[in-house]
Design a protein around this motif. Structure first.
Motif, PDB file in Angstrom:
ATOM      1  N   UNK A   1      57.234  46.646  14.465  1.00  0.00           N
ATOM      2  CA  UNK A   1      58.694  46.628  14.492  1.00  0.00           C
ATOM      3  C   UNK A   1      59.174  46.723  15.939  1.00  0.00           C
ATOM      4  N   UNK A   2      59.812  45.679  16.428  1.00  0.00           N
ATOM      5  CA  UNK A   2      60.258  45.677  17.825  1.00  0.00           C
ATOM      6  C   UNK A   2      61.246  46.794  18.116  1.00  0.00           C
ATOM      7  N   UNK A   3      62.090  47.151  17.145  1.00  0.00           N
ATOM      8  CA  UNK A   3      63.096  48.186  17.408  1.00  0.00           C
ATOM      9  C   UNK A   3      62.504  49.595  17.415  1.00  0.00           C
ATOM     10  N   UNK A   4      61.239  49.725  17.045  1.00  0.00           N
ATOM     11  CA  UNK A   4      60.553  51.025  17.101  1.00  0.00           C
ATOM     12  C   UNK A   4      59.369  50.992  18.058  1.00  0.00           C
ATOM     13  N   UNK A   5      59.225  49.911  18.790  1.00  0.00           N
ATOM     14  CA  UNK A   5      58.124  49.750  19.733  1.00  0.00           C
ATOM     15  C   UNK A   5      58.715  49.708  21.141  1.00  0.00           C
ATOM     16  N   UNK A   6      58.058  50.390  22.064  1.00  0.00           N
ATOM     17  CA  UNK A   6      58.634  50.582  23.393  1.00  0.00           C
ATOM     18  C   UNK A   6      57.628  50.267  24.487  1.00  0.00           C
ATOM     19  N   UNK A   7      58.168  49.921  25.651  1.00  0.00           N
ATOM     20  CA  UNK A   7      57.341  49.677  26.821  1.00  0.00           C
ATOM     21  C   UNK A   7      57.793  50.599  27.945  1.00  0.00           C
ATOM     22  N   UNK A   8      56.866  50.896  28.835  1.00  0.00           N
ATOM     23  CA  UNK A   8      57.158  51.666  30.044  1.00  0.00           C
ATOM     24  C   UNK A   8      57.059  50.704  31.218  1.00  0.00           C
ATOM     25  N   UNK A   9      58.100  50.701  32.017  1.00  0.00           N
ATOM     26  CA  UNK A   9      58.170  49.791  33.156  1.00  0.00           C
ATOM     27  C   UNK A   9      58.297  50.590  34.446  1.00  0.00           C
ATOM     28  N   UNK A  10      57.548  50.182  35.458  1.00  0.00           N
ATOM     29  CA  UNK A  10      57.732  50.659  36.823  1.00  0.00           C
ATOM     30  C   UNK A  10      58.129  49.407  37.594  1.00  0.00           C
ATOM     31  N   UNK A  11      59.412  49.313  37.922  1.00  0.00           N
ATOM     32  CA  UNK A  11      59.932  48.073  38.488  1.00  0.00           C
ATOM     33  C   UNK A  11      59.776  46.975  37.450  1.00  0.00           C
ATOM     34  N   UNK A  12      59.133  45.883  37.831  1.00  0.00           N
ATOM     35  CA  UNK A  12      58.904  44.785  36.884  1.00  0.00           C
ATOM     36  C   UNK A  12      57.514  44.847  36.257  1.00  0.00           C
ATOM     37  N   UNK A  13      56.753  45.886  36.574  1.00  0.00           N
ATOM     38  CA  UNK A  13      55.388  46.031  36.074  1.00  0.00           C
ATOM     39  C   UNK A  13      55.372  46.810  34.764  1.00  0.00           C
ATOM     40  N   UNK A  14      54.823  46.189  33.722  1.00  0.00           N
ATOM     41  CA  UNK A  14      54.662  46.867  32.436  1.00  0.00           C
ATOM     42  C   UNK A  14      53.427  47.761  32.531  1.00  0.00           C
ATOM     43  N   UNK A  15      53.625  49.089  32.401  1.00  0.00           N
ATOM     44  CA  UNK A  15      52.519  50.030  32.586  1.00  0.00           C
ATOM     45  C   UNK A  15      52.167  50.808  31.320  1.00  0.00           C
ATOM     46  N   UNK A  16      52.909  50.578  30.240  1.00  0.00           N
ATOM     47  CA  UNK A  16      52.602  51.287  29.006  1.00  0.00           C
ATOM     48  C   UNK A  16      53.288  50.652  27.822  1.00  0.00           C
ATOM     49  N   UNK A  17      52.746  50.926  26.642  1.00  0.00           N
ATOM     50  CA  UNK A  17      53.278  50.349  25.417  1.00  0.00           C
ATOM     51  C   UNK A  17      52.916  51.237  24.234  1.00  0.00           C
ATOM     52  N   UNK A  18      53.836  51.320  23.283  1.00  0.00           N
ATOM     53  CA  UNK A  18      53.549  51.951  21.997  1.00  0.00           C
ATOM     54  C   UNK A  18      54.194  51.089  20.924  1.00  0.00           C
ATOM     55  N   UNK A  19      53.494  50.949  19.811  1.00  0.00           N
ATOM     56  CA  UNK A  19      53.998  50.133  18.711  1.00  0.00           C
ATOM     57  C   UNK A  19      53.936  50.912  17.404  1.00  0.00           C
ATOM     58  N   UNK A  20      54.904  50.644  16.538  1.00  0.00           N
ATOM     59  CA  UNK A  20      54.928  51.184  15.185  1.00  0.00           C
ATOM     60  C   UNK A  20      54.967  50.014  14.207  1.00  0.00           C
ATOM     61  N   UNK A  21      54.088  50.074  13.209  1.00  0.00           N
ATOM     62  CA  UNK A  21      53.926  49.006  12.225  1.00  0.00           C
ATOM     63  C   UNK A  21      54.166  49.578  10.835  1.00  0.00           C
ATOM     64  N   UNK A  22      54.936  48.891   9.992  1.00  0.00           N
ATOM     65  CA  UNK A  22      55.176  49.399   8.636  1.00  0.00           C
ATOM     66  C   UNK A  22      53.933  49.273   7.765  1.00  0.00           C
ATOM     67  N   UNK A  23      53.654  50.331   7.020  1.00  0.00           N
ATOM     68  CA  UNK A  23      52.545  50.361   6.070  1.00  0.00           C
ATOM     69  C   UNK A  23      53.013  51.077   4.809  1.00  0.00           C
ATOM     70  N   UNK A  24      52.190  50.992   3.787  1.00  0.00           N
ATOM     71  CA  UNK A  24      52.380  51.820   2.590  1.00  0.00           C
ATOM     72  C   UNK A  24      51.221  52.798   2.542  1.00  0.00           C
ATOM     73  N   UNK A  25      51.530  54.068   2.394  1.00  0.00           N
ATOM     74  CA  UNK A  25      50.521  55.120   2.244  1.00  0.00           C
ATOM     75  C   UNK A  25      50.505  55.466   0.764  1.00  0.00           C
ATOM     76  N   UNK A  26      49.717  54.712  -0.001  1.00  0.00           N
ATOM     77  CA  UNK A  26      49.811  54.793  -1.452  1.00  0.00           C
ATOM     78  C   UNK A  26      51.157  54.200  -1.840  1.00  0.00           C
TER      79      UNK A  26
END
Length: 169
Positions: free
Chosen positions: A46-71
């Motif tokens: 989900x792009x609206x729940x996934x984020x990037x860390x930027x230092x200037x124009x350099x992408x230095x980090x990322x986290x993503x959240x994906x929808x699942x069903x837990x049972x």
């Protein structure tokens, strides 16, 4: 460099190539064989729940959240959480984690799952999934299968197999 001018922002569609290269540097080619990676292949993050860390124009980090069903319980699968190796141990991963968890809670999501190191993720409230309560579709060390209730009782309602939840068209 003593201070980083760090900006955490929502992931943009044009970030995907930079994020893939970051994952390659951080995790190597074996990343595709991991159970959590295979689960995330079944549904887009989900792009609206996934984020990037930027230092200037350099992408230095990322986290993503994906929808699942837990049972029968809707949930989110967190990961990968990735920081450029040269920028590790500067709080970037923690900032990305907190931003994604806050956004998920604000949007009414109730449960976040991940496979990771309990000592790192416990500070965000993650704890081990009780034995045999949930199963991932592949092998995983049960000590590394963690969950966070964003709503009290969500984990206790989740029982069974964790499966991808594809976006509806």
């Amino acid at each position: 460099m003593t201070e980083l001018s760090l900006i955490i922002r929502a992931e943009q569609p044009n970030d995907s190539e930079s994020i893939e290269r970051l994952h390659e540097r951080a995790f190597g080619p074996g990343r595709f064989a991991r159970t959590a990676s295979r689960l995330r292949e079944g549904a887009p993050h989900l792009l609206d729940l996934s984020f990037t860390a930027m230092v200037g124009t350099l992408l230095v980090g990322s986290v993503r959240l994906t929808p699942v069903m837990a049972g029968e319980e809707p949930a989110l699968m967190l990961g990968p959480l990735t920081v450029e190796p040269a920028f590790e141990s500067r709080g970037i991963g923690a900032a990305l984690m907190q931003r994604s968890l806050d956004a998920a809670k604000e949007q009414g999501h109730t449960l976040v799952l991940l496979v990771g190191d309990e000592p790192y993720y416990a500070r965000f409230g993650f704890r081990r999934v009780p034995p045999r309560q949930l199963q991932l579709p592949g092998p995983v060390n049960p000590d590394r299968f963690l969950a966070l209730d964003l709503q009290e009782g969500a984990l206790s309602r989740a029982k069974g197999i964790v499966t991808p939840l594809p976006h509806s068209a």
